[in-house]
Scaffold this active site. Structure first.
Site, mmCIF file in Angstrom:
data_model
loop_
_atom_site.group_PDB
_atom_site.id
_atom_site.type_symbol
_atom_site.label_atom_id
_atom_site.label_comp_id
_atom_site.label_asym_id
_atom_site.label_seq_id
_atom_site.Cartn_x
_atom_site.Cartn_y
_atom_site.Cartn_z
ATOM 1 C CB CYS A 24 -0.771 -0.090 1.089
ATOM 2 S SG CYS A 24 -1.771 -1.273 1.379
ATOM 3 C CG ASN A 71 -0.063 2.131 4.336
ATOM 4 O OD1 ASN A 71 -0.907 2.361 2.919
ATOM 5 N ND2 ASN A 71 1.928 2.734 3.169
ATOM 6 N N GLY A 72 -1.173 -0.818 6.929
ATOM 7 C CA GLY A 72 -0.805 -2.085 8.247
ATOM 8 C C GLY A 72 -2.771 -2.489 8.256
ATOM 9 C CD GLU A 93 8.846 -12.957 -7.206
ATOM 10 O OE1 GLU A 93 8.105 -12.031 -6.424
ATOM 11 O OE2 GLU A 93 10.158 -13.065 -7.335
ATOM 12 C CD1 TRP A 109 -0.513 -6.166 -2.960
ATOM 13 C CD2 TRP A 109 -0.938 -7.017 -0.602
ATOM 14 N NE1 TRP A 109 -0.175 -7.350 -2.871
ATOM 15 C CE2 TRP A 109 -0.261 -8.136 -1.410
ATOM 16 C CE3 TRP A 109 -1.233 -7.334 0.714
ATOM 17 C CZ2 TRP A 109 -0.414 -8.957 -0.412
ATOM 18 C CZ3 TRP A 109 -1.178 -8.062 1.262
ATOM 19 C CH2 TRP A 109 -0.828 -9.119 0.708
ATOM 20 N NE ARG A 159 5.295 1.009 -0.728
ATOM 21 C CZ ARG A 159 6.103 0.824 0.984
ATOM 22 N NH1 ARG A 159 8.005 1.204 0.126
ATOM 23 N NH2 ARG A 159 6.538 0.419 1.917
ATOM 24 C CE LYS A 218 13.005 -13.057 -9.036
ATOM 25 N NZ LYS A 218 13.537 -12.369 -7.674
ATOM 26 C CE LYS A 239 11.645 -4.265 -5.157
ATOM 27 N NZ LYS A 239 11.714 -5.303 -6.176
ATOM 28 C CD GLU A 243 15.656 -15.248 -6.310
ATOM 29 O OE1 GLU A 243 15.032 -15.155 -5.000
ATOM 30 O OE2 GLU A 243 15.862 -14.331 -7.052
ATOM 31 C CG HIS A 252 15.496 -39.509 -1.890
ATOM 32 N ND1 HIS A 252 16.066 -41.207 -1.638
ATOM 33 C CD2 HIS A 252 16.971 -38.696 -1.924
ATOM 34 C CE1 HIS A 252 17.212 -41.384 -1.370
ATOM 35 N NE2 HIS A 252 17.782 -40.097 -1.738
HETATM 36 C C1 F6R Z 1 11.288 -12.003 -5.019
HETATM 37 C C2 F6R Z 1 10.605 -10.812 -4.144
HETATM 38 C C3 F6R Z 1 10.178 -10.992 -2.414
HETATM 39 C C4 F6R Z 1 11.434 -10.340 -1.684
HETATM 40 C C5 F6R Z 1 10.783 -10.006 -0.477
HETATM 41 C C6 F6R Z 1 11.620 -9.833 1.438
HETATM 42 O O1 F6R Z 1 11.153 -11.394 -5.915
HETATM 43 O O2 F6R Z 1 11.297 -9.639 -4.538
HETATM 44 O O3 F6R Z 1 10.332 -12.136 -2.323
HETATM 45 O O4 F6R Z 1 12.712 -10.270 -1.667
HETATM 46 O O5 F6R Z 1 9.351 -10.063 -0.198
HETATM 47 O O6 F6R Z 1 11.248 -8.789 0.417
HETATM 48 P P1 F6R Z 1 12.737 -7.026 1.159
HETATM 49 O O7 F6R Z 1 13.869 -7.690 0.946
HETATM 50 O O8 F6R Z 1 12.446 -5.957 0.963
HETATM 51 O O9 F6R Z 1 12.231 -7.923 2.733
#
Ligand code: F6R
Length: 613
Positions: A2, A99-100, A494, A73, A27, A491, A608, A487, A510
């Protein structure tokens, strides 16, 4: 998670709010709204869509010099226009963006309903608008700040919020508890936002609000006080100058932020290394961690805590530290750590890893550690963020602003910084000067090597296009290749929504081998280490079951015939190879998602910076 923006000053507030929301859209992006005061009345515009829809909807003729805005969000209530912020009281006098999560929202909403208030949305935030209005109705002499404090003293949960009172169109009241709020100081104007991204176009002079603080903003000044301490004035803090410019948030010639951020990696790594390589002693300089040689030597173990990609970066870091410093190291999701009553060891160095520095689970893990006397440093990208302030010392990632939801350059810089930490811890122990030298040079070579990988983007894209139609994919790695595989799967899933799962190569037999068939491609990560033969036999196991294989490797003499497709990276120092091997998987995910027509920067259901549980 948000975005909040607010303005009081002399400009037309609406374009400032819309521009700010546009900058914050990463965000949260399932609905948006803003409120301004126009001719003494509140004018609210909302949309269940994106900020672009809001921009098309707002009244261009409105000239208001005060307003608040929000991009959402959803947590409480589905993402529709009614649930979009700002929320108002029944009379339309008070407007709130938040937010929150308010944890006792249900109870507060019930109390309001019992008092005859008709709530129109499903949100926790709406309750706040009615409660503040009720405080003012009960005692009209209260300032907006006092009415907000009285309300917040009945609230449990996390918030960053901004309150607008139509009857006091010269001020905004702002409060913070667990959700970031930053004030921007202009010339006879004040801004507020949840993230500096919304502010840098207008001002770089900022003040971060602390948890438990409430601020009243007028165009020419602001006052802060504490919520708990009977409203005592909060300690004065000198404004900081933000180390980012509006241009850092522009796309330039790139089609989206993820592509921009992937391509910024050589420069981001250079920034991370600047001033941190000590050639004379073949070690690293990390003054920010604030530990002298004796203290560094007394560390018996390192534990990384982060979420999502930051956790996988921590796994890369743990591997590098074990190799360079020969002390036990591991990584754990911060979201698990905080809930399992962890045993906190005083001789362990805990490293909180976070791009945003605001991830709630990681922040809570830090607080739990501090409460138990643990030694914790932060590795964060956003200066002034909650985790950087809570830890007090650590390593700044210096990746530059990361806007795409999928983390790329920040993750790379995490791994680079962990290599520096490994080098430093190693060199106060048994890592020889020659080995230290090797790592220093290896680190120096990384930016050019990453640039070389980026130059092969077209070939990687061709492989991604070939496999983008798969419903499921495996990412297989072992030892150094394992966090890379994790990772890579993260990627892909997501941003492309292709189901991707990572497995340790040795674990395949296994159970998961049962899933291998022609419709299930596997990416197998093959670093240049002692395990190449083992990884080749993994490929054979998969091929024998008809599974297509994409080999990702730094092994130069691996023939093209070894797999259905081979993606190559330059050889690096073995400990640093995961950093390079990760880059093609970003490009692979990006092009698979592009082929599938996904909204790459704003994947569904995500945001994010996850500042809620
Ligand atoms: C994946 C991604 C998320 C963040 C996670 C932690 O591409 O962006 O998995 O890595 O939400 O976010 P931060 O690093 O901001 O604590």
């Amino acid at each position: 998670m948000c975005g909040i923006v607010g303005y009081v000053g002399k400009r037309d507030a609406t374009p400032v709010l819309v521009e700010g929301l546009h900058r914050l859209e990463y965000r949260g992006y399932d609905s948006a709204g803003l409120a301004v005061v126009h001719r003494g009345r509140l004018q609210v515009t909302k949309t269940a869509g994106r900020v672009a829809d809001l921009r098309a909807k707002v009244q261009p003729a409105t000239k208001s010099t005060i307003g608040i805005g929000h991009t959402r969000w959803a947590t409480h209530g589905e993402p529709n226009e009614v649930n979009a912020h700002p929320h108002t009281d029944t009379a339309g006098r008070i407007a709130v963006v938040h937010n929150g999560i308010i944890e006792n929202a249900e109870q507060l909403r019930d109390q309001l309903t019992a008092a005859g208030v008709k709530l129109v949305s499903d949100t926790d935030t709406e309750a706040l608008a009615h409660m503040i209005a009720a405080e003012i109705a009960a005692d009209p002499t209260l300032s907006l700040s006092e009415a907000t404090c009285r309300t917040l003293n009945r609230v449990e949960g996390a918030y960053g919020l901004v309150v607008l009172d139509t009857k006091r169109p010269d001020q905004l009241v702002v409060a913070r508890n667990g959700s970031p709020i930053v004030l921007g100081i202009g010339e006879s104007e004040m801004y507020v936002a949840s993230d500096v991204a919304a502010l840098v176009r207008y001002t770089r002079q900022v003040v971060y609000l602390e948890d438990g603080e409430v601020a009243t903003l007028h165009s020419g000044d602001y006052q802060t006080k504490t919520l708990t301490d009977n409203g005592a004035p909060a300690a004065a803090r000198a404004p900081m100058i933000v180390d980012a410019e509006a241009g850092d948030y522009e796309l330039g010639t790139y089609p989206d932020y993820m592509s921009k951020e992937i391509h910024e990696q050589p420069e981001a790594i250079r920034r991370a290394l600047r001033g941190r390589l000590d050639e004379r002693f073949a070690t690293a300089r990390l003054g920010g961690i604030n530990l002298d040689a004796r203290e560094l030597r007394s560390i018996r173990q390192v534990k990384f805590l982060g979420c999502g990609s930051a956790y996988y970066a921590g796994q890369m870091g743990a591997a590098i530290i074990e190799e360079l410093a020969r002390i036990p190291a591991d990584a754990e999701p911060a979201s698990e750590f905080r809930y399992r009553s962890p045993v906190v060891d005083p001789d362990t160095l805990y490293v909180a890893v976070s791009q945003s520095g605001e991830t709630s689970d990681t922040l809570m893990a830090v607080q739990e550690l501090k409460r138990k006397g643990g030694q914790v440093i932060g590795t964060v990208n956003v200066v002034g963020s909650a985790i950087s302030r809570e830890t007090g010392h650590g390593i700044l990632l210096h990746a530059g602003p990361e806007v795409a939801v999928a983390s790329t350059k920040a993750l790379t810089n995490m791994a680079v910084n962990f290599a520096l930490l490994g080098l430093l811890l190693g060199r106060v122990r048994d890592l020889s000067a020659a080995s230290g030298d090797r790592i220093v040079n290896g680190l120096r070579n990384l930016p050019a090597q990453v640039a070389d990988i980026l130059a092969t983007q077209t070939e990687i894209a061709a492989v991604a296009h070939l496999y983008a139609a798969a419903d499921h994919m495996f990412f297989i790695g072992r030892v150094r290749g394992w966090p890379v595989a994790r990772e890579g799967a993260q990627k892909l899933k997501e941003i492309s929504y292709v189901h991707a799962e990572a497995y340790q190569a040795g674990e395949l037999k296994h159970g998961p081998l049962a899933l291998i068939q022609p419709e299930m491609p596997s990416v197998v990560v093959i670093p240049s280490d002692d395990l190449v033969a083992k990884n080749l036999s993994t490929i054979e196991q998969i091929k024998a079951r008809g599974g297509p294989v994409i080999a990702l490797t730094s092994v130069h003499d691996l023939p093209d015939s070894a797999a259905d497709a081979v993606i190559r990276v330059p050889r690096a120092e073995p400990e640093l190879e995961p950093i390079l091997l990760n880059i093609p998987l970003q490009i692979f995910a990006y092009h698979a998602a592009a082929k599938l027509g996904r909204d790459i920067d704003k994947p569904r259901n995500l945001a994010k910076s996850v500042t809620v549980e």
